[in-house]
Design a protein around this motif. Structure first.
Motif, PDB file in Angstrom:
ATOM      1  N   LEU A  43       4.596  38.861  12.290  1.00  0.00           N
ATOM      2  CA  LEU A  43       3.493  37.955  12.603  1.00  0.00           C
ATOM      3  C   LEU A  43       2.935  38.360  13.970  1.00  0.00           C
ATOM      4  N   VAL A  44       1.632  38.591  14.039  1.00  0.00           N
ATOM      5  CA  VAL A  44       1.002  38.959  15.311  1.00  0.00           C
ATOM      6  C   VAL A  44       0.109  37.817  15.754  1.00  0.00           C
ATOM      7  N   VAL A  45       0.433  37.260  16.932  1.00  0.00           N
ATOM      8  CA  VAL A  45      -0.418  36.221  17.509  1.00  0.00           C
ATOM      9  C   VAL A  45      -0.888  36.725  18.870  1.00  0.00           C
ATOM     10  N   SER A  46      -1.964  36.122  19.380  1.00  0.00           N
ATOM     11  CA  SER A  46      -2.491  36.688  20.620  1.00  0.00           C
ATOM     12  C   SER A  46      -3.276  35.684  21.434  1.00  0.00           C
ATOM     13  N   THR A  47      -3.337  35.943  22.713  1.00  0.00           N
ATOM     14  CA  THR A  47      -4.309  35.311  23.608  1.00  0.00           C
ATOM     15  C   THR A  47      -4.966  36.451  24.396  1.00  0.00           C
ATOM     16  N   PRO A  48      -6.265  36.632  24.341  1.00  0.00           N
ATOM     17  CA  PRO A  48      -7.226  35.874  23.554  1.00  0.00           C
ATOM     18  C   PRO A  48      -7.009  36.060  22.044  1.00  0.00           C
TER      19      PRO A  48
ATOM     20  N   LEU B 216       1.965  43.274   8.255  1.00  0.00           N
ATOM     21  CA  LEU B 216       1.520  42.724   9.542  1.00  0.00           C
ATOM     22  C   LEU B 216       0.554  41.594   9.243  1.00  0.00           C
ATOM     23  N   LEU B 217       0.845  40.438   9.780  1.00  0.00           N
ATOM     24  CA  LEU B 217       0.043  39.252   9.489  1.00  0.00           C
ATOM     25  C   LEU B 217      -0.486  38.677  10.802  1.00  0.00           C
ATOM     26  N   ALA B 218      -1.793  38.737  10.986  1.00  0.00           N
ATOM     27  CA  ALA B 218      -2.405  38.148  12.183  1.00  0.00           C
ATOM     28  C   ALA B 218      -2.793  36.712  11.863  1.00  0.00           C
ATOM     29  N   SER B 219      -2.399  35.803  12.759  1.00  0.00           N
ATOM     30  CA  SER B 219      -2.683  34.401  12.460  1.00  0.00           C
ATOM     31  C   SER B 219      -2.874  33.602  13.746  1.00  0.00           C
ATOM     32  N   ARG B 220      -3.743  32.615  13.652  1.00  0.00           N
ATOM     33  CA  ARG B 220      -3.917  31.694  14.782  1.00  0.00           C
ATOM     34  C   ARG B 220      -3.025  30.464  14.611  1.00  0.00           C
ATOM     35  N   TYR B 221      -2.422  30.349  13.445  1.00  0.00           N
ATOM     36  CA  TYR B 221      -1.593  29.176  13.160  1.00  0.00           C
ATOM     37  C   TYR B 221      -0.196  29.638  12.762  1.00  0.00           C
ATOM     38  N   PRO B 222       0.645  29.993  13.746  1.00  0.00           N
ATOM     39  CA  PRO B 222       1.958  30.559  13.420  1.00  0.00           C
ATOM     40  C   PRO B 222       2.799  29.656  12.524  1.00  0.00           C
ATOM     41  N   ALA B 223       2.694  28.343  12.733  1.00  0.00           N
ATOM     42  CA  ALA B 223       3.543  27.433  11.957  1.00  0.00           C
ATOM     43  C   ALA B 223       3.293  27.574  10.462  1.00  0.00           C
ATOM     44  N   SER B 224       2.058  27.900  10.095  1.00  0.00           N
ATOM     45  CA  SER B 224       1.743  27.999   8.665  1.00  0.00           C
ATOM     46  C   SER B 224       2.297  29.284   8.057  1.00  0.00           C
TER      47      SER B 224
ATOM     48  N   ALA C  90       3.456  41.070  24.873  1.00  0.00           N
ATOM     49  CA  ALA C  90       4.229  40.282  25.846  1.00  0.00           C
ATOM     50  C   ALA C  90       5.587  39.914  25.284  1.00  0.00           C
ATOM     51  N   LEU C  91       5.693  39.911  23.959  1.00  0.00           N
ATOM     52  CA  LEU C  91       6.954  39.517  23.321  1.00  0.00           C
ATOM     53  C   LEU C  91       6.989  40.107  21.913  1.00  0.00           C
ATOM     54  N   HIS C  92       8.154  40.609  21.518  1.00  0.00           N
ATOM     55  CA  HIS C  92       8.325  41.097  20.150  1.00  0.00           C
ATOM     56  C   HIS C  92       9.779  40.852  19.779  1.00  0.00           C
ATOM     57  N   ILE C  93      10.000  39.796  19.036  1.00  0.00           N
ATOM     58  CA  ILE C  93      11.380  39.429  18.700  1.00  0.00           C
ATOM     59  C   ILE C  93      11.475  39.041  17.229  1.00  0.00           C
ATOM     60  N   SER C  94      12.713  38.878  16.782  1.00  0.00           N
ATOM     61  CA  SER C  94      12.905  38.448  15.394  1.00  0.00           C
ATOM     62  C   SER C  94      12.795  36.925  15.316  1.00  0.00           C
ATOM     63  N   ILE C  95      12.481  36.451  14.134  1.00  0.00           N
ATOM     64  CA  ILE C  95      12.392  35.000  13.926  1.00  0.00           C
ATOM     65  C   ILE C  95      13.778  34.375  14.117  1.00  0.00           C
ATOM     66  N   ALA C  96      14.826  35.138  13.734  1.00  0.00           N
ATOM     67  CA  ALA C  96      16.196  34.632  13.883  1.00  0.00           C
ATOM     68  C   ALA C  96      16.476  34.308  15.355  1.00  0.00           C
ATOM     69  N   GLU C  97      15.987  35.160  16.230  1.00  0.00           N
ATOM     70  CA  GLU C  97      16.196  34.951  17.660  1.00  0.00           C
ATOM     71  C   GLU C  97      15.477  33.691  18.137  1.00  0.00           C
TER      72      GLU C  97
ATOM     73  N   MET D 163       2.735  28.480  18.480  1.00  0.00           N
ATOM     74  CA  MET D 163       2.159  29.204  19.616  1.00  0.00           C
ATOM     75  C   MET D 163       2.862  28.772  20.907  1.00  0.00           C
ATOM     76  N   ARG D 164       3.140  27.464  20.985  1.00  0.00           N
ATOM     77  CA  ARG D 164       3.778  26.960  22.204  1.00  0.00           C
ATOM     78  C   ARG D 164       5.180  27.555  22.363  1.00  0.00           C
ATOM     79  N   GLY D 165       5.950  27.583  21.255  1.00  0.00           N
ATOM     80  CA  GLY D 165       7.317  28.125  21.303  1.00  0.00           C
ATOM     81  C   GLY D 165       7.321  29.598  21.665  1.00  0.00           C
ATOM     82  N   ILE D 166       6.397  30.340  21.064  1.00  0.00           N
ATOM     83  CA  ILE D 166       6.339  31.787  21.309  1.00  0.00           C
ATOM     84  C   ILE D 166       5.941  32.061  22.757  1.00  0.00           C
ATOM     85  N   GLN D 167       4.986  31.301  23.238  1.00  0.00           N
ATOM     86  CA  GLN D 167       4.532  31.515  24.619  1.00  0.00           C
ATOM     87  C   GLN D 167       5.616  31.112  25.614  1.00  0.00           C
ATOM     88  N   ALA D 168       6.361  30.041  25.298  1.00  0.00           N
ATOM     89  CA  ALA D 168       7.440  29.598  26.191  1.00  0.00           C
ATOM     90  C   ALA D 168       8.482  30.705  26.332  1.00  0.00           C
TER      91      ALA D 168
END
Lengths: 247, 239
Positions: free
Chosen positions: A30-35, A182-190, A207-214, A224-229
Motif C-alpha cells: 500500500l502506497v500512501v503519501s503527503t502530498p 502496488l496499491l495507491a490509496s488516500r484511504y488506508p483503512a479501506s 519516509a516509512l516502508h514496513i510490513s502490516i504485521a509490524e 494515515m494517522r497510524g502510519i504517520q505516527a
C-alpha cells in the motif's frame, strides 16, 4: 521492483525527490503519501504514463522500456482512477482489445475474456456500452482488462471506488503468490486485508516502508494517522531495504 | 507493428461513433461538386481551370476542418485517458499518433479522390472537347499530399494543446496557409503547399505535372517531419 533516485516536480510541487523504493516479488504494497498526489504519480511513472526527470525504474531487473506485446503488455497491469475506456465500447470489446494488444490469438482471447467476464461479473452487461453501465461498469471493465494477461505486476491507483466495499475487496484480492501489487490509496483503512506492506511517501521520498504485521504489533491501525505516527517516531524502514515477502 | 491496424480501426470507429467522420469524409467530396453550382462566368478560362480553382478553394476549408478534428481527436485521447489505456499495454506513443494519421489519411484519400472525380465529371460536362486528365490528376494528387501534411500538423498541435485550443489553432493555421496557397503567395514549387496552387491555377500553369510531383514530394517530407516532431512531443508528455 526497484526505483532508484526518482525525481519530478509538477507545477511547482515536488512529487518525487530522489525516491528510492525496493519491492520484492509477491509483495502487496500500500502506497500512501503527503502530498496526496505523490503515490498516484509514482504508479503512473511505473506504468510508463509519466516521466521522472531523473532516476531509474527496474522491474524484474529490466528497465521499463520493452514495447513488445509479449513484454510489458503482459507483465504489467495498471488501473487508474479513470477507467480510460472509450465510453461507446462494451466491456466485451474492451477485453478483446486488451487481449489483442497483448498479442493473444483469437481462441486464447475468447477463453480469457470469458474467464474475466465471469470473475468480474460482467455477464449481463458484457455487450452494452460502458457509458450506459455507469462508472461501476467502467471500473470493473478496466480491472478485468488490466488482469486479462495475468500480469506479474499490478499497479492500482485508487481503483474501483464506485463499488461497494465488500465487492471492491473481493475484486482487488487478485490471487497469485508471485504477483506483486502496488496499491495507491488516500484511504488506508479501506485497504485493510488487501496488503501486507505499507510505504509512506513524504515530500517525494520514502519516509516509512514496513510490513502490516509490524504495524499491528505496535497496536497501530492501518490509517494515515497510524502510519504517520510511526514515521514520526523514526521507525527503521526507509525503503532502502526491501521488506521480506510474506510478512 | 501488428498493433497499428488494430489502432487504426479503433480510431476510425471513434470517428464514426462521435460523428466526426461524416464532415471529414463529406466536406472533401462536396468540395469537388462546388464547380457544378458556380455560374459559368466565374468558372475561369477553361473548364479544367475553373474546376481546379473552385475545388482547391473549397478543399482549403474542408482540409482545415479535417486537421482541426484530427487535433481535437488526439488531444481528447490524451486528456480522456484512452491513450493512457493503450500505452499501459506497451503500445508506443508514436504508434498511437501513427494510427490517427493513417485513419485521417484514409479519409482524406477517399474524400479527395471522390471529390476529384466529382470535379472532373463537371469538367466533362462543361468542356467542348475532352481535356487532358493528367495535369488535373497530378494536381489533385499533390493536393492530397498537402492535405496529409495538414493532417500531420493538426496531430502535432493536438499533442501540445487542449482539445478546444488545438482544434481552433489547427483550423486557423491550416485555413490561412491553404488560403495563401490558393491565392498565390504560397504556390511556388517546391513548397509543400504548391500542389494546391497548381490545382487552383491550372489555366496558367506551364509545367503542372512536374510542379505537382515536386510539391507532392516536399509535402510528404513535411508530413514526415511533422509526425516525427509530434511523436517526440507525445513521448515527453504525461498521459
Amino acid at each position: 521492483m526497484v526505483c532508484d533516485g526518482l525525481r519530478r516536480t509538477v507545477q511547482g510541487e515536488r512529487l518525487l525527490d530522489g525516491l528510492d523504493l525496493a519491492v520484492g516479488v509477491g509483495a502487496r504494497l500500500l502506497v500512501v503519501s503527503t502530498p496526496e498526489g505523490s503515490a498516484s504519480f509514482l504508479l503512473r511513472v511505473l506504468a510508463g504514463l509519466a516521466r521522472a526527470s531523473a532516476g531509474v525504474v527496474r522491474i524484474a531487473g529490466v528497465a521499463r522500456a520493452d514495447d513488445s506485446a509479449a513484454g510489458w503488455a503482459r507483465r504489467i497491469g495498471y488501473v487508474g482512477p479513470e477507467a480510460g475506456i472509450h465510453p461507446w465500447m462494451a466491456p466485451g470489446e474492451a477485453l478483446d482489445l486488451a487481449g489483442r494488444l497483448a498479442g493473444f490469438d483469437a481462441e486464447e482471447r475468447r477463453r480469457r475474456v470469458e474467464a474475466a467476464a465471469e470473475h468480474y461479473r460482467l455477464g449481463a452487461q458484457i455487450g452494452i456500452p460502458v457509458r450506459r453501465g455507469g462508472p461501476a461498469l467502467a471500473q470493473r471493465t478496466a480491472m478485468a482488462a488490466a488482469t486479462i494477461a495475468d500480469p506479474e505486476v499490478l499497479l492500482l491507483d485508487e481503483p474501483l471506488r464506485s463499488l461497494d466495499p465488500v465487492e471492491r475487496s473481493r475484486l482487488l484480492s487478485v490471487p497469485g503468490q508471485r504477483r506483486t501489487v502496488l496499491l495507491a490509496s488516500r484511504y488506508p483503512a479501506s485497504e485493510d486485508g488487501l496488503v501486507n506492506q505499507v510505504a509512506l511517501l513524504r515530500a517525494g521520498r520514502v519516509a516509512l516502508h514496513i510490513s502490516i504485521a509490524e504495524l499491528t504489533q505496535r497496536n497501530l491501525p492501518l490509517s494515515m494517522r497510524g502510519i504517520q505516527a510511526l514515521a514520526d517516531a523514526g521507525v527503521p524502514g526507509s525503503g532502502q531495504t526491501p521488506v521480506a515477502v510474506g510478512q | 507493428m501488428i498493433r497499428l491496424p488494430v489502432l487504426v480501426g479503433l480510431a476510425l470507429r471513434e470517428l464514426w461513433i462521435t460523428f466526426r467522420l461524416i464532415p471529414m469524409l463529406v466536406l472533401p467530396v462536396l468540395a469537388g461538386l462546388v464547380e457544378a453550382v458556380v455560374p459559368p462566368e466565374l468558372s475561369g478560362l477553361s473548364a479544367v481551370g475553373g474546376a481546379g480553382f473552385w475545388f482547391a478553394a473549397s478543399l482549403s476549408v474542408a482540409v482545415a476542418v479535417v486537421a482541426a478534428l484530427g487535433a481535437w481527436s488526439i488531444a481528447s485521447e490524451c486528456a480522456g485517458g484512452t491513450a493512457a489505456w493503450v500505452v499501459v499495454r506497451a503500445v508506443p506513443r508514436s504508434t498511437i499518433l501513427a494510427s490517427w494519421f493513417v485513419a485521417l489519411a484514409i479519409l482524406l484519400a477517399v474524400g479527395i479522390g471522390l471529390g476529384g472525380i466529382g470535379a472532373w465529371l463537371t469538367v466533362l460536362e462543361r468542356a467542348e472537347t475532352t481535356p487532358d486528365p493528367i495535369p488535373f490528376t497530378a494536381a489533385v494528387g499533390a493536393t492530397l499530399a498537402t492535405a496529409l501534411a495538414a493532417a500531420a500538423l493538426g496531430l502535432l498541435i493536438g499533442t501540445l494543446l487542449g482539445r478546444r485550443s488545438a482544434a481552433l489553432v489547427s483550423l486557423v493555421v491550416v485555413g490561412a496557409v491553404f488560403g495563401l496557397a490558393v491565392a498565390g503567395p504560397l504556390a511556388m514549387p517546391p513548397l509543400p503547399t504548391a500542389g494546391l496552387g497548381v490545382l487552383a491555377d491550372l489555366d496558367h500553369a506551364s509545367r503542372p505535372v512536374s510542379d505537382a510531383i515536386r510539391s507532392a514530394g516536399s509535402a510528404l517530407a513535411a508530413a514526415s517531419v511533422l509526425l516525427v516532431l509530434g511523436a517526440v512531443l507525445m513521448e515527453r508528455r504525461d498521459l
